[in-house]
Design a protein around this motif. Structure first.
Motif, PDB file in Angstrom:
ATOM      1  N   UNK A   1      71.180  39.077   9.381  1.00 22.14           N
ATOM      2  CA  UNK A   1      70.815  38.279   8.200  1.00 22.14           C
ATOM      3  C   UNK A   1      69.329  37.926   8.223  1.00 22.14           C
ATOM      4  N   UNK A   2      68.835  37.560   9.385  1.00 24.92           N
ATOM      5  CA  UNK A   2      67.409  37.252   9.520  1.00 24.92           C
ATOM      6  C   UNK A   2      66.545  38.469   9.242  1.00 24.92           C
ATOM      7  N   UNK A   3      66.975  39.619   9.734  1.00 25.24           N
ATOM      8  CA  UNK A   3      66.235  40.854   9.472  1.00 25.24           C
ATOM      9  C   UNK A   3      66.242  41.191   7.984  1.00 25.24           C
ATOM     10  N   UNK A   4      67.390  41.043   7.338  1.00 28.57           N
ATOM     11  CA  UNK A   4      67.475  41.334   5.900  1.00 28.57           C
ATOM     12  C   UNK A   4      66.526  40.440   5.107  1.00 28.57           C
ATOM     13  N   UNK A   5      66.501  39.164   5.429  1.00 30.09           N
ATOM     14  CA  UNK A   5      65.593  38.236   4.750  1.00 30.09           C
ATOM     15  C   UNK A   5      64.147  38.644   4.985  1.00 30.09           C
ATOM     16  N   UNK A   6      63.817  38.970   6.223  1.00 27.61           N
ATOM     17  CA  UNK A   6      62.451  39.356   6.578  1.00 27.61           C
ATOM     18  C   UNK A   6      62.038  40.628   5.851  1.00 27.61           C
ATOM     19  N   UNK A   7      62.907  41.628   5.831  1.00 30.33           N
ATOM     20  CA  UNK A   7      62.600  42.889   5.160  1.00 30.33           C
ATOM     21  C   UNK A   7      62.408  42.673   3.664  1.00 30.33           C
ATOM     22  N   UNK A   8      63.278  41.887   3.057  1.00 29.85           N
ATOM     23  CA  UNK A   8      63.166  41.596   1.622  1.00 29.85           C
ATOM     24  C   UNK A   8      61.846  40.898   1.321  1.00 29.85           C
ATOM     25  N   UNK A   9      61.477  39.930   2.137  1.00 32.77           N
ATOM     26  CA  UNK A   9      60.211  39.214   1.911  1.00 32.77           C
ATOM     27  C   UNK A   9      59.006  40.123   2.122  1.00 32.77           C
ATOM     28  N   UNK A  10      59.057  40.969   3.148  1.00 31.89           N
ATOM     29  CA  UNK A  10      57.949  41.896   3.391  1.00 31.89           C
ATOM     30  C   UNK A  10      57.779  42.867   2.228  1.00 31.89           C
ATOM     31  N   UNK A  11      58.891  43.355   1.691  1.00 29.10           N
ATOM     32  CA  UNK A  11      58.801  44.267   0.543  1.00 29.10           C
ATOM     33  C   UNK A  11      58.219  43.556  -0.673  1.00 29.10           C
ATOM     34  N   UNK A  12      58.597  42.297  -0.858  1.00 30.50           N
ATOM     35  CA  UNK A  12      58.036  41.528  -1.968  1.00 30.50           C
ATOM     36  C   UNK A  12      56.548  41.306  -1.798  1.00 30.50           C
ATOM     37  N   UNK A  13      56.109  40.994  -0.591  1.00 28.82           N
ATOM     38  CA  UNK A  13      54.675  40.819  -0.317  1.00 28.82           C
ATOM     39  C   UNK A  13      53.933  42.126  -0.546  1.00 28.82           C
ATOM     40  N   UNK A  14      54.523  43.222  -0.082  1.00 27.66           N
ATOM     41  CA  UNK A  14      53.888  44.528  -0.258  1.00 27.66           C
ATOM     42  C   UNK A  14      53.760  44.889  -1.737  1.00 27.66           C
ATOM     43  N   UNK A  15      54.829  44.635  -2.506  1.00 24.76           N
ATOM     44  CA  UNK A  15      54.800  44.948  -3.940  1.00 24.76           C
ATOM     45  C   UNK A  15      53.790  44.072  -4.684  1.00 24.76           C
ATOM     46  N   UNK A  16      53.560  42.869  -4.192  1.00 23.53           N
ATOM     47  CA  UNK A  16      52.596  41.970  -4.820  1.00 23.53           C
ATOM     48  C   UNK A  16      51.164  42.397  -4.510  1.00 23.53           C
ATOM     49  N   UNK A  17      51.027  43.374  -3.586  1.00 23.41           N
ATOM     50  CA  UNK A  17      49.708  43.888  -3.281  1.00 23.41           C
ATOM     51  C   UNK A  17      48.943  43.124  -2.227  1.00 23.41           C
ATOM     52  N   UNK A  18      49.648  42.362  -1.429  1.00 19.48           N
ATOM     53  CA  UNK A  18      48.971  41.585  -0.383  1.00 19.48           C
ATOM     54  C   UNK A  18      48.802  42.382   0.879  1.00 19.48           C
TER      55      UNK A  18
END
Length: 150
Positions: A133-150
């Protein structure tokens, strides 16, 4: 953050270390089969999704069509994939695993499954579920940060 910025930084440091260790292990594992991680990724994609066009494969792998062509050239020379005519689109080339390609990916999967069994053998299911569950949350957040262009 419940434990503050220092705890978050330490957690990210541990993720970087995990990525480094797993990356090195993966390179060694696929290297035993004469593969690079990029070539192995193509094989995994074909195993998981079946035959597909070179363009679809490039999109799925997140690489340029030119890059995927180079990967496919090497995999075809090694007898792991075959390229053929698409049944309905004369302009497209269909990429498929050969029998040898399926054997190699099955062996890679066996190695992965063996590592998973060894790594998580004595971890209680509740702890393993929390880890996932922690990994899923982390991966989802990382993908969101990446898509935001950070």
């Amino acid at each position: 953050m419940p434990e503050g910025p220092a705890a978050a930084s330490v957690s990210l440091d541990r993720l970087f270390e995990l990525a480094e260790v797993l990356g090195a292990m993966m390179q060694r594992g696929v290297g035993e089969w004469g593969l690079t991680t990029a070539r192995a990724g193509v094989l995994w994609t074909l195993l998981d999704n079946g035959s597909m066009t070179q363009r679809a494969l490039a999109e799925r792998r997140g690489v340029t069509p030119r890059n995927v062509t180079g990967l496919l050239d090497a995999l075809e020379m090694d007898g792991l994939i075959a390229r053929g005519a698409h049944p309905t689109d004369r302009r497209a080339t269909l990429v498929s695993l050969t029998e040898m390609g399926r054997s190699v990916t099955a062996a890679l999967r066996g190695g992965r499954d063996g590592l998973a069994a060894e790594l998580f053998a004595d971890m209680p299911e509740v702890q393993l579920a929390a880890f996932r569950a922690g990994l899923e949350t982390t991966i989802t957040r990382l993908r969101g940060i990446e898509q935001a262009g950070c």
